[in-house]
Design an enzyme around this catalytic site. Structure first.
Site, PDB file in Angstrom:
ATOM      1  N   SER A  51      43.872 -31.873  21.493  1.00 12.23           N
ATOM      2  CA  SER A  51      43.320 -30.627  20.971  1.00 12.23           C
ATOM      3  C   SER A  51      42.909 -30.810  19.506  1.00 12.23           C
ATOM      4  O   SER A  51      42.064 -31.639  19.201  1.00 12.23           O
ATOM      5  CB  SER A  51      44.348 -29.505  21.153  1.00 12.23           C
ATOM      6  OG  SER A  51      43.789 -28.252  20.868  1.00 12.23           O
ATOM      7  N   ASP A  63      39.238 -26.170  31.232  1.00 15.05           N
ATOM      8  CA  ASP A  63      39.796 -25.963  29.900  1.00 15.05           C
ATOM      9  C   ASP A  63      39.254 -24.655  29.327  1.00 15.05           C
ATOM     10  O   ASP A  63      38.050 -24.514  29.115  1.00 15.05           O
ATOM     11  CB  ASP A  63      39.410 -27.144  28.998  1.00 15.05           C
ATOM     12  CG  ASP A  63      40.152 -27.155  27.670  1.00 15.05           C
ATOM     13  OD1 ASP A  63      40.522 -26.071  27.180  1.00 15.05           O
ATOM     14  OD2 ASP A  63      40.356 -28.248  27.121  1.00 15.05           O
ATOM     15  N   HIS A 101      43.704 -27.285  29.627  1.00 11.69           N
ATOM     16  CA  HIS A 101      43.695 -27.843  28.273  1.00 11.69           C
ATOM     17  C   HIS A 101      44.894 -28.744  28.006  1.00 11.69           C
ATOM     18  O   HIS A 101      44.765 -29.810  27.401  1.00 11.69           O
ATOM     19  CB  HIS A 101      43.672 -26.688  27.265  1.00 11.69           C
ATOM     20  CG  HIS A 101      43.532 -27.121  25.837  1.00 11.69           C
ATOM     21  ND1 HIS A 101      42.369 -27.650  25.319  1.00 11.69           N
ATOM     22  CD2 HIS A 101      44.425 -27.109  24.805  1.00 11.69           C
ATOM     23  CE1 HIS A 101      42.528 -27.926  24.042  1.00 11.69           C
ATOM     24  NE2 HIS A 101      43.774 -27.620  23.700  1.00 11.69           N
TER      25      HIS A 101
END
Length: 450
Positions: A260, A352, A387
């Site tokens: 991320s 995601d 994600h």
């Protein structure tokens, strides 16, 4: 890897408790092998001494370090010999279905009545994740704590293998980090960067160390004695140099791994830093549309200035991916990944809901193609994964509580993903991440000392 027998005397394992079945007067036997192993190691679960074609429920229960209980269960029917082999037999219902050897772990969820929007994460890597596994008569979906088990046992799941050392170096240059080493070394080094949730997250580093890498978990959003205005490229360069210069690390065998927001840092440092020159990089669920070219306070300030683009779904979950869409065409608004000169692995999920990772990967590919370094890029895209692509058999979290850094407000963030495809993405990508690191950090004549 050293044998687990080196830990004898440090742990007490509970022997299986067996209750005689009133139907058969036989004593069901439940075995889990290995009873103590690594979190990315598969377990073999077998039930014996059942009646032929007997309906049973396998149930797993874990109490987190936050004292919340998590459970998973599958419905099985024994074969003509009164046996259930989870690796081969089908779960007909429960928190997972089908032939799923590790379903009792990756489908763990909070027990009914738990606090909302929880996320299960290991905080203390020096202790195992303890999972109680039980077998019940019939196909149950609730009331496990009020029902007598036919048999039960306990398994320990470790992020840190025997021989791995945890070295706390948070006093050096005000860098907050943890370094894990295996044995005597020297080993390739990996700088491990988590995402925007902040904190010192060590479990992935510990697991990587267990596979033969000297790994540093770096905290960068709330480091002690430092303001966020002081955290810039120099901060990451110092951390990289600390790891690189450690006597147990091979100086010319370094990698960066980011998830991320950690991927945004990895893209920026690899492309622009004169100090950080890794031999390879892994970016999980990241984007190059957040250049880290100034202090983190300014980067996050610019990022949070886009909150008006964040929609909220019917469950009041925040969907952050729209903040970065559409992918800008202006090169000044994104990292010039054409400058990256080392092999780069991208790991993304098509569902995601936090970052536009698939769209970013497509743009990254075009930029690198134009720059002539497309051959350095490998992209893994997993259908219906979300994600939070973590080490294998970690439970899937479609949404969970999240503290916004700027306002300190607690929200529920939508991460995305469907449980079974996400579990597959975690298992498959972890194998390929390890293989990628092995390929580029270990030469053909040097093997990981496991």
């Amino acid at each position: 890897m050293k044998r687990w027998s080196t830990l004898v005397g440090r742990f007490i394992m509970l022997a299986p408790v067996r209750t005689v079945s009133t139907e058969s007067r036989r004593c069901p036997l439940l075995t889990v092998q290995p009873c103590r192993g690594m979190v990315d190691e598969k377990i073999q679960i077998i039930i014996r001494n059942l009646l032929p074609n007997q309906e049973v429920t396998l149930h797993s229960l874990h109490q987190s370090e936050d004292k919340d209980f998590w459970e998973a269960f599958g419905h099985y029917i024994s074969d003509k010999h009164g046996k259930v082999t989870v690796a081969n037999d089908v779960s007909l219902g429960g928190t997972y279905e089908g032939t799923e050897q590790m379903g009792l772990l990756w489908s763990l969820r909070p027990v009914p009545g738990s606090r909302p929007a929880l996320r299960l994460r290991k905080k203390n890597v020096l202790t195992p994740m303890v999972v109680n596994i039980s077998v019940y008569s019939g196909h149950l979906s609730q009331g496990f704590s009020q029902t007598s088990a036919l048999a039960r046992t306990v398994t320990e799941r470790w992020y840190m293998a025997p021989g791995v050392q945890r070295v706390d170096i948070r006093e050096i240059l005000q860098i907050i980090c943890c370094v894990s080493f295996l044995g005597s070394g020297p080993y390739p080094g990996v700088l491990d960067l988590w995402g925007g949730g902040g904190g010192l997250i060590e479990y992935r580093s510990a697991l990587l160390a267990s596979h033969g890498f000297a790994c540093m978990a770096l905290e960068y959003l709330a480091p002690a004695m430092l303001k966020l205005t002081d955290v810039n490229n120099t901060y990451f360069e110092k951390a990289y140099q600390i790891l690189q210069n450690h006597p147990l690390v091979q100086k010319d065998k370094m990698a960066m791994l980011g998830l991320s927001f950690g991927s945004a840092i990895t893209f920026s440092m690899t492309a622009y830093s004169r100090v950080i020159k890794p031999q390879c990089c892994v970016c999980i669920s990241g984007s190059h549309v957040v250049p880290v070219d100034k202090c983190l306070f300014k980067v996050i300030e610019d990022f949070t200035g886009l909150v008006d683009k964040v929609p909220v779904n019917e469950d009041n979950h925040l969907i952050h991916r729209d903040m970065l869409l559409p992918i800008p065409s202006d090169p000044a608004l994104k990292v010039d990944v054409g400058r990256i000169k080392c092999p780069l692995l991208l790991v993304n999920g098509t569902d995601d809901q936090n970052w536009p990772t698939v769209e970013s990967a497509e743009d990254i590919e075009m930029i690198m193609e134009k720059a002539g370094n497309r051959h350095l890029l490998t992209v893994l895209t997993y259908p219906d994964a979300g994600h939070l692509i973590e080490p294998p058999y970690t439970p899937h979290f479609r949404a969970s509580n999240f503290i916004l850094y700027d306002t300190k407000k607690k929200v529920v963030m939508l991460w995305g993903g469907q449980t079974k495809p996400h579990a597959y993405a975690q298992e498959d990508s972890w194998k390929k991440i390890l293989a990628f690191l092995q390929e580029h950090l270990y030469s053909s004549n040097v093997k990981a000392k496991l």
